[in-house]
Design an enzyme around this catalytic site. Structure first.
Site, mmCIF file in Angstrom:
data_model
loop_
_atom_site.group_PDB
_atom_site.id
_atom_site.type_symbol
_atom_site.label_atom_id
_atom_site.label_comp_id
_atom_site.label_asym_id
_atom_site.label_seq_id
_atom_site.Cartn_x
_atom_site.Cartn_y
_atom_site.Cartn_z
ATOM 1 C CG ASP A 90 -67.715 -95.917 -47.838
ATOM 2 O OD1 ASP A 90 -68.513 -96.469 -48.625
ATOM 3 O OD2 ASP A 90 -66.643 -95.408 -48.198
ATOM 4 C CG ASP A 261 -69.961 -97.610 -52.035
ATOM 5 O OD1 ASP A 261 -69.932 -97.474 -50.796
ATOM 6 O OD2 ASP A 261 -69.320 -96.881 -52.815
#
Length: 473
Positions: A90, A261
């Site tokens: 992430d 992201d």
């Protein structure tokens, strides 16, 4: 936990790949021979890696697995003896957390009591997200990535003991590895918008640490500066739908930030931009009618297997600020990226899709649907992010995903959104003004109280004098 990687490369493929990491303190030399290379917008392939270095990355190729709607993970080992876990990668967070207690969606979890190298820091951890939360205990242990650098480090680990709407059934990962900057390594979360229940086909990719593997991309790498070191924040200067400019103030694209992201599924856009983009996409694909719920991501659309009319949907181009003054470059994605395949059990003979562009209240988020099909370099040493077309890029008969430039775009710095800052002198001025206003309101009240007290004293004295006279009489 805040990683300290000078280079990280994420490459997420768009097809099924054969099955074949990144903690606090990992610092690896760049295996690219770039010490004296100038900072240009493009980096020619022949200059960014020494000959014979290709073998250094062989073990890292195809080390990512996962599903577009449920995130991509890398295999890691934690503790002594090593416990193998799949960890979600992430780039939109900075905490390293793993499941450390039984959970219905986990096939395995980190067992601290079985690790001789685990150290309990005796601190509790609570991280709420927009949807869901987790809590646990903070400690440290030895961590390594089997299909990554040959390095073992001691890292901070949040051992998740309780969670709600965090782990995803069928996702096959047991923890999360945040690769953003330390500034956002706070014990809270802004959002975790992965999908909780949809079944989709597994795909794969590669996470290369320490350099660039040229076999994984075609063409040139184009770099955009990291605007601020918290999330991987970039500046979008223009958005086009099928080559037609949305013609919005470029600040709208970056309100209140634009980030890359990998932990988010969709391309998320600010409200005004989302509405304009959907309007343009609807107009371009007007030959077929779709329910309103489809554009809101609430309903699927399905076609008979192999008959999806990709040609009626437009391409989307995002222009990013380049490293050279007044130059930008664009990345173009196809409908095969922003229409995310979903396996619908009820109609398994059909190809079903979900609209993977959604509205955001926290700025633009370039999620997995953008990164899939591209080779993305997170160059922390030079504070920039690179994009190139991946070796297995998305394409159809007439169109292909592209990364192109340069384009002349003046005043790109003005496109960044600046959060209004209130300095201490302004706050003090406001405080003095408020105090003066309060004093003005209090002054009449004080005068009235004083007058009342004086009148009361005079009346009391008059009563005493009257009593004295009556006694004399």
């Amino acid at each position: 936990m805040a990683p300290a990687l000078p280079w990280l490369l994420l490459w997420v493929g768009s097809g099924v790949l054969p099955v074949h990491g990144t903690q606090d303190g990992i610092r690896l030399p760049l295996r690219s021979g770039l010490a004296g290379a100038p900072l240009g917008l493009r980096l020619p392939r022949e200059t960014d890696e020494e000959p014979g270095r290709r073998g250094s990355f062989v073990e890292m190729v195809d080390n990512l697995r996962g599903k577009s709607g449920q995130g991509y993970y890398v295999e890691m080992t934690v503790g002594s003896p090593p416990q193998t876990l799949n960890i979600l990668v992430d780039t939109g967070s900075s905490n390293f957390a793993v499941g450390a207690a039984p959970h219905p969606f986990l096939h395995r979890y980190y067992q601290r009591q079985r690790s001789s190298t685990y150290r309990d820091l005796r601190k509790g951890v609570y991280v709420p997200y927009t949807q869901g939360k987790w809590e646990g205990e903070l400690g440290t242990d030895l961590v390594s990535i089997p299909h990554g650098p040959n390095v073992t480090v001691r890292a901070n680990i949040a051992a998740i003991t309780e969670s709600d709407k965090f782990f995803i059934n069928g996702s096959n990962w047991e923890g999360i590895l945040g690769l953003a900057y330390a500034e956002i390594a706070r014990l809270c979360g802004a959002g975790f918008p992965l999908n909780q229940s949809e079944a989709v086909a597994s795909v794969g990719g590669s996470m290369i640490i320490g350099g660039i593997d040229h076999s994984l991309y075609t063409g040139n790498l184009w770099y955009t500066p990291i605007r601020r070191e918290w999330y991987y924040e970039v500046i979008i200067v223009r958005v086009e739908i099928n080559g037609q400019d949305l013609k919005m103030d470029c600040k709208e694209y970056n309100y209140d930030k634009s980030i890359v992201d990998s932990g988010t599924t969709n391309l998320r856009l600010p409200k005004k931009v989302f509405e304009a983009a959907v309007k343009s996409i609807k107009a371009a694909s007007s030959t077929e009618k779709f329910p309103d719920g489809f554009w809101l991501g609430e309903q699927l659309v399905c076609w008979q297997a192999g008959t999806t009319p990709w040609n009626i949907f437009p391409v989307i181009s995002l222009y990013l600020m380049g490293e050279v003054t007044n130059q930008s470059f664009r990345i173009t994605i196809l409908p095969q990226q922003y229409l995310r395949p979903v396996e619908d059990v009820a109609t398994s003979q059909d190809d079903c899709y979900k609209f993977a562009i959604s509205q955001s209240s926290t700025g633009t988020v370039m999620g997995a649907v953008i990164m899939e099909g591209f080779y993305v370099v997170f160059d922390r040493a030079r504070k920039r992010i690179g994009f190139a077309v991946s070796a297995c890029h998305v394409h159809d008969e007439f169109r292909t995903a592209t990364v192109e430039g340069p384009f002349v775009t003046p005043d790109m710095e003005d496109c960044g959104y600046n959060i209004p800052q209130t300095d201490e002198s302004t706050l003090m001025t406001i405080a003095y003004v408020m105090a003066a206003i309060c004093a003005l309101f209090m002054l009449p009240l004080c005068l009235m109280v004083c007058q009342w007290r004086c009148l009361r004293c005079l009346r009391h004295q008059h009563d005493d004098f009257a009593d004295d006279i009556s006694l004399l009489k």
